[in-house]
Design an enzyme around this catalytic site. Structure first.
Site, short mmCIF file in Angstrom:
data_model
loop_
_atom_site.label_atom_id
_atom_site.label_comp_id
_atom_site.label_asym_id
_atom_site.label_seq_id
_atom_site.Cartn_x
_atom_site.Cartn_y
_atom_site.Cartn_z
N HIS A 373 0.79 -1.23 0.00
CA HIS A 373 0.00 0.00 0.00
C HIS A 373 0.83 1.29 0.00
O HIS A 373 0.28 2.38 -0.10
CB HIS A 373 -0.90 -0.03 1.25
CG HIS A 373 -2.06 0.90 1.20
ND1 HIS A 373 -2.45 1.57 0.07
CD2 HIS A 373 -2.93 1.28 2.16
CE1 HIS A 373 -3.51 2.31 0.34
NE2 HIS A 373 -3.81 2.14 1.61
N TYR A 504 -12.85 6.90 10.86
CA TYR A 504 -11.97 7.39 9.79
C TYR A 504 -12.47 6.89 8.45
O TYR A 504 -12.86 5.73 8.31
CB TYR A 504 -10.53 6.90 10.02
CG TYR A 504 -9.60 7.10 8.85
CD1 TYR A 504 -8.89 8.29 8.70
CD2 TYR A 504 -9.42 6.11 7.89
CE1 TYR A 504 -8.04 8.49 7.63
CE2 TYR A 504 -8.57 6.30 6.81
CZ TYR A 504 -7.87 7.49 6.68
OH TYR A 504 -7.03 7.68 5.62
N THR A 517 -4.71 10.94 -0.27
CA THR A 517 -6.01 10.96 0.40
C THR A 517 -6.01 12.00 1.51
O THR A 517 -4.96 12.47 1.95
CB THR A 517 -6.35 9.59 1.03
OG1 THR A 517 -5.37 9.27 2.02
CG2 THR A 517 -6.43 8.50 -0.02
#
Length: 832
Positions: A373, A504, A517
């Protein structure tokens, strides 16, 4: 050899002369993209495109606007608002005082330092972002890597392992080719091109551990893939030097079948003892040391084997198991299964390499993607997964009709018709990597496997495929689908535990150059008003009205975050700038103030894979949990030394906002069955969800926090809120915007004299089809209640029935006596 991401970033930064350069704007980015032809922008609509030219993929990169740095006062105001319902009154007052002190003292100086630091860089947050991921020491499995579970292939012949895997590989390679030739149309949002930089980091990359954190290495010329079967490694070339495919789908299938057959020859108990991929699940520093062991001996081929794996385009994992339930499939894609037989691990957890993107295919053809990621977000991998799935369908369509469209602007020459000399130096025959398993490695592998099995068993997964309604129904009722589902999570959690917790959700900021993001903090004054009202005995209309307000607020916050105007990333960057100044001025000064100075962005154990800043917390300050679970912290000091921690970060609110209990992410489309990730805190849930036209798919994970019960509560909420919407909806109106208009036409039609002869209308009231009487509505509501269960929290239907009974008047004593006699099971005395 792979190049480091730092060099790549430095190269990208070299092209940026001024962060405020006037040519950088959304309008300029859109204009340069519009210069391309329709066929280049949408090859699917113009599938024959002989004049295709490269360049559209990254054409707008130099025009995209820079990620803006928000105003300091605005960030602090939003931060305070996000904490309002997560703190006690006293804690919130302390946070207000800390923020005022921060704005008066350190804040403005840190803001100026951040602006100066960002000058000439791609993004003010980018390097801090990478550092927080790459300095993470814990295993990446279950902590960082998310997964996608693909829908089954719609062509039944491909729903077995080898044919499905070959099909996915060919489609994936076509995607690689489109990226490398810059023919992949850019992502857009309402016509506005988005940043495509992440696609350049998707293939041929690997997370490589070192003693001082990890690096991202990349081989931009990679042309082979690595296949894992029963923990054994194989590789073969799939592209030539021009990034054209050198094998047909049939050729790839043949290679995969040969690999599967060869892997079976080694008993699985023996193969497990040499499953080197397990080492990639270790603590990163431990894994770094083991990589040194792998390659230190002269004459060993381990170094070459490592290079083959690191530089592969991607990893293909062929599992020998056939998970059937949704939860088992999700677990298999996220962390593999753990199954010990005769003291040996034979689960699929040994058939992985977590430092790279992996395409995983089970024996029955079920397939998914697990990805590293650090360099890419879910939105990027979703585009890859969607295009791969679409291409498999279109290739099947072309096998039926040669005129069927293609997803790609141009295609590779048919490998079966090429001159053999045109392929260059390629190796299409599978090769098995043979690791030299010295005793030190064998021992390390065994302990790595037991730790991995512990980690897997510490987590649980549950899925919900809610088929009653989806996006169409939500929008028909005037709600944003994402906000609607977010309120479901908060309401379900509140119904179980009677409190709200930190939530979140990431919002994409790819409208900006190298955007990633921003964090949406879903708990608001409006959402808390809604959930508390929802669980009380309040009128349905009031509940729905507050739901609308909560959803509107959530949508407004999400829009702000998409414009990079949230508070999380900005505050995190300010925190990193402060730590950076500590490092530059020397570790001794930091130690004298009792603070750790081990790097300016080294996160703690609770790192969120979608939110690195969530782990930062407040080093140098001891937090203690009170009996009620709130954080008691020392009052912020007002005496500032050269290295005193800024009050906003020393305050307990900073720890509170960075301890995510409900970590959620909306990422998916009809090509996916599920999407998910592990929990980001020991007492939290990880919730991946996909909102489709007529359904909602949810995958929830936790460290055994009654995950199934929580998922059931979400389902019950969905049913209850639909019932409330029906109760408040004007009768006779359609709740589905896609419903046929023929019903309205039927109502307008003059009544025919022969209507009776045509039969009785089913479910009709006064000749109006589909409209229920109040009694029918009540029965339907009552039947809904039967499925809800729980502690009677969903009391709308029961309350209505109780009110109706009281209006009918009290029962006579004789009626009560008769009723009493029928209560309970009557025993048969003759049996005694």
């Amino acid at each position: 050899m792979p190049t480091s991401l730092d060099k790549s970033l430095a190269s990208a930064d070299a092209h940026i002369s001024d962060a405020n350069e006037p040519k950088r704007s959304n309008g300029a980015a859109k204009e340069v993209t519009q210069a391309y032809s329709k066929g280049e922008k949408t090859p699917l609509a113009s599938h024959t495109n002989p004049k295709s030219k490269p360049g559209i993929t990254f054409a707008a990169q130099d025009k995209l606007a820079q990620l803006p740095i928000p105003e300091l006062e605005s960030t602090c105001k939003k931060y305070l608002s996000a904490l309002k319902h997560l703190q006690t009154i006293r804690e919130h007052q302390n946070t207000e005082d800390a923020i005022q002190e921060f704005l008066r003292a350190e804040g403005p100086d840190l803001q100026e330092r951040l602006k100066k630091y960002a000058t000439g860089k791609s993004s003010y947050i980018e390097q801090f972002w990478y550092d927080s991921y790459l300095n993470f020491d814990n295993p990446v499995v279950l902590n960082l890597n998310p997964f996608f579970l693909l829908e089954d292939d719609p062509t039944p012949a491909r729903n077995n392992q080898v044919t499905r895997a070959a099909s996915l590989v060919v489609s994936a390679l076509s995607f690689v080719r489109a990226v490398r030739k810059e023919e992949l149309p850019p992502d857009t949002l309402r016509g506005q091109p988005l940043c495509m930089y992440q696609y350049s980091r998707l293939f041929g990359t690997a997370r490589i551990p070192t003693e001082n954190g990890c690096q991202i290495g990349q081989d931009p010329t990679a042309k082979h893939i690595v296949v894992l079967a029963r923990g054994q490694f194989y590789w073969f070339d799939v592209l030539d030097d021009n990034s054209d495919l050198i094998m047909t789908e049939k050729d790839v299938a043949l290679n995969l079948q040969v690999i599967v057959d060869d892997a079976v020859q080694t008993p699985i108990h023996e193969a497990a003892k040499g499953a080197v991929g397990v080492l990639s699940t270790e603590n990163r520093k431990t894994w770094s040391g083991l990589r040194d062991v792998l390659s230190r001996d002269e004459g060993s081929n381990n170094s070459d084997c490592l290079n083959i794996v690191d530089s592969a385009l991607f990893i293909l994992c062929l599992d020998y198991t056939e998970p059937t339930t949704g939860a088992d499939l999700c677990m298999n894609m996220l962390c593999g299964s753990s199954e010990v037989e005769k003291g040996v691990q034979i689960g699929t957890c040994t058939n992985r390499w977590y430092d790279k993107m992996q395409i995983i295919v089970c024996k029955n053809g079920s397939a998914g993607i697990n990805f590293e990621h650090t360099g890419v977000d879910g939105h990027t991998v979703l585009r890859f997964a969607s295009d791969v799935y679409t291409d498999t369908i279109l290739r099947f369509a072309r096998s039926i009709n040669g005129q069927a469209p293609s997803l790609w602007a141009s295609s590779s020459p048919d490998p079966s018709k090429r001159d053999p000399s045109s392929f260059g130096d390629v190796s299409t025959t599978p090769h098995k990597l043979e690791w030299d398993m010295v005793p030190e490695l064998s021992t390390a592998l065994r302990f790595a496997e037991t730790r991995l099995a512990d980690l897997i068993n510490q987590n649980e997964f549950q899925t919900l495929d809610f088929m009653q309604y989806g996006k169409n129904y939500m929008t028909s009722q005037g709600f944003s689908p994402d906000a609607f589902v977010q309120m479901a999570f908060q309401a379900a959690y509140y119904g179980l535990y009677g409190r709200v917790e930190c939530v979140y959700e990431p919002a994409m900021t790819k409208l900006y150059h190298h955007g990633r993001t921003e964090a949406v903090r879903s708990v608001t004054v409006e959402s808390v008003d809604f959930v508390t009202t929802f669980w009380g005995e309040n009128p349905p209309a009031q509940k729905i009205e507050l739901l609308k307000k909560a959803c509107e607020k959530h949508t407004a916050i999400t829009r702000d975050c998409a414009k990079a105007q949230g508070h999380d990333r900005h505050l995190y960057a300010l925190f990193c700038v402060w730590q950076r100044s500590i490092d530059e001025e020397g570790a001794e000064a930091a130690i004298s103030n009792g603070m750790d100075s081990n790097g300016y962005s080294s996160p703690q154990d609770g790192l969120s894979e979608r939110d690195p800043s969530s782990a930062i917390g407040s080093p140098g300050r001891t937090s203690m949990l009170s009996e009620k679970g709130s954080v008691n912290a020392p009052s912020p000091t007002h005496a500032h030394s050269a290295h005193a921690m800024p009050t906003i970060f020393a305050d307990s609110g900073w720890d509170k906002i960075n301890n995510t209990i409900l970590s959620t992410s909306n990422c998916g489309n009809p090509s996916l069955r599920q999407f998910g990730f592990g929990p980001t805190s020991g007492d939290g849930f990880g919730i991946g969800y996909i909102i489709k036209d007529g359904s909602v798919s949810i995958c929830a994970s936790s460290k055994h926090r009654q995950t199934k019960r929580f998922v059931n509560a979400i389902e019950q909420y969905f049913l209850e809120i639909r019932k409330l919407l029906k109760m408040t909806q004007r009768r006779g109106t359609s709740s589905d915007k896609n419903a046929t208009k023929a019903r309205e036409a039927e109502e307008l039609r003059p009544k025919s004299k022969r209507m009776k002869g045509r039969g009785r209308l089913v479910g009709a009231t006064d000749g109006k089809p589909g409209i229920l009487t109040p009694h029918q509505e009540e029965s339907a509501a009552a039947s809904d209640d039967e499925d809800l269960g729980g502690y009677g929290f969903f009391d709308a239907g029961m309350l209505r029935q109780a009110l109706k009974a009281s209006q009918e008047g009290p029962e006579r004593p004789s009626e009560k006596a008769v009723a009493r006699r029928e209560v309970g099971k009557k025993l048969r005395l003759m049996e005694y």
